[in-house]
Design an enzyme around this catalytic site. Structure first.
Site: not given
Ligand code: CO8
Length: 373
Positions: A156
């Site tokens: 990224c």
């Molecule tokens: N629908 C409903 N519920 C869901 C879903 C969904 N789609 N997904 C997860 N849940 C559930 C989970 O199972 C979890 O349930 P439980 O509490 O029972 O375990 C609950 O919802 C909460 O899940 P999370 O803890 O995962 O939720 P978050 O609030 O942390 O949100 C995010 C998830 C949005 C992913 C968040 O953590 C985030 O954005 N984090 C930062 C990530 C980031 O910025 N990463 C950068 C990556 S990009 C990069 O570096 C480039 C890589 C190369 C590109 C790749 C291209 C493909």
């Protein structure tokens, strides 16, 4: 040493988009079919049932409302769930190069430059569609640019790392102008069957022209006051696809050959790192965050950007101070902060300070401090 300016940017946006509603409908149909197919194993406890996704969760957790993709049908087909991109033979322009060329043409036009004015091309992106020849050399050839070209990948953060390389070439006098492109086909390395991440990414390409200030002709240009890059190893965002997969006989399991992350950990670890990085960079330039008119931040998650801006400003940022494009584009990896810059820079006045910052896998973080001329 010369002064470097950003004199033009370009953006290629695919024509197809997927709303959260359409994405979730297709995902939930996949879940329904999967659980039906495996009903016996699920009933016996040998396999866990897949859980549905939800529009409410996606919008609350990420701020994303839709994403652009090169191929909508392949992604939304519950029996497929990845894009369908027609193979091209070697004589045709490859798909990544095609996107990059479209964005590059706009950047060249905006900077008032012809291909003959450019001495180097950098293709900076989180994945390349092949090992070689470099995508950048294909883009260079398609545009009729001389000099050199090379690819680089810092996930990224690729664009800010690319701008630093371009600015260094310009400052040192080894190039009059450098074109830096970010074609991102995130849809092809995303696991659309995984509800934890299926909503995160989109496809796009951006381009930036960095050139010598004394040669620039564009009326709309930004002096590069400084660039700063940092990396710190982490396995929390990882993709194991690579040329050794065949030798390790690991082709069978594709999951780790696509994007995998520990989203919560990334959120917690990267936000403070980025805020500190930007504050340190500004301080080194004798600037204060309060004096910055605009933060063009990497577009991964709305709360992440709000937290970073809040740490820098000691208050919530206004939408003008930290523009959001991820609601429409989702996370487009390296292109995100450049889309924000491309769409939200025209209104700045001479003397205004802005910061482009990208961050992500590696971990990696980059900042480019600009002054509108
Ligand atoms: N629908 C409903 N519920 C869901 C879903 C969904 N789609 N997904 C997860 N849940 C559930 C989970 O199972 C979890 O349930 P439980 O509490 O029972 O375990 C609950 O919802 C909460 O899940 P999370 O803890 O995962 O939720 P978050 O609030 O942390 O949100 C995010 C998830 C949005 C992913 C968040 O953590 C985030 O954005 N984090 C930062 C990530 C980031 O910025 N990463 C950068 C990556 S990009 C990069 O570096 C480039 C890589 C190369 C590109 C790749 C291209 C493909």
């Amino acid at each position: 040493m010369h002064t470097a300016v950003i004199s033009g940017t370009g953006l290629f946006t695919p024509s197809a988009s997927i709303s959260n509603e359409a994405l979730v409908a297709s995902f939930n149909e996949y879940v329904r079919r999967h659980n039906e197919r495996h009903a016996a194993e699920i009933a016996s406890g040998a396999m866990a049932a897949l859980a549905e996704s939800s529009v409410e969760f996606i919008e609350k957790a990420s701020g994303i409302k839709q994403r652009f993709v090169l191929d909508r049908d392949g992604v939304l087909d519950p029996e497929r769930m990845y894009p369908r991109l027609a193979p091209r033979d070697n004589e045709q322009l490859s798909v990544m190069a095609e996107m990059a060329v479209a964005a590059a043409k706009m950047a060249l036009e905006r900077s008032g430059r012809q291909p003959a004015d450019i001495d180097g091309v950098i293709c900076a992106a989180s994945n390349m569609q092949r090992a070689y020849p470099a995508m950048a050399i294909e883009v260079q050839n398609a545009l009729g640019i001389g000099g050199w070209a090379f690819d680089m990948n810092v996930a990224c953060s690729s664009a800010t790392f690319g701008i630093e390389q371009a600015a260094n070439a310009v400052r040192s006098g080894s190039a009059r102008a450098v074109l830096m492109v970010n074609p991102e086909i995130c849809s092809a390395h995303l696991e659309w069957r995984d509800r934890d991440c299926h909503f995160i990414f989109g496809d796009v390409a951006t381009a930036v022209v960095v050139e010598r200030s004394d040669l620039a002709v564009s009326n709309h240009r930004f002096e590069v006051l400084g660039t700063r890059l940092a990396t710190q190893f982490s396995n929390n965002i990882r993709n194991n696809a690579g040329f050794l997969n065949r030798c390790e006989d690991k082709w069978g399991d594709l999951r780790d050959k696509l994007f995998v992350q520990e989203g919560r950990k990334v959120f917690k670890e990267v936000c403070p790192m980025v805020a500190e990085h930007i504050a340190g960079h500004l301080a080194a330039l004798e600037l204060a965050p309060a004096g910055v008119k605009r933060f063009w931040l990497h577009q991964a998650n709305l709360s992440m950007n709000q937290l970073i801006a809040r740490r820098l400003l000691d208050r919530d940022p206004t939408p003008q101070e930290a523009p959001v494009i991820l609601d429409q584009y989702a996370n487009t990896s390296s292109a995100g902060s450049i889309i924000a810059f491309h769409l939200h820079a025209d209104d700045l006045a001479a003397g205004d300070i802005g910061v482009i910052s990208s961050f992500g896998a590696g971990y990696s973080v980059g900042s480019v401090v600009l002054r509108k001329l």
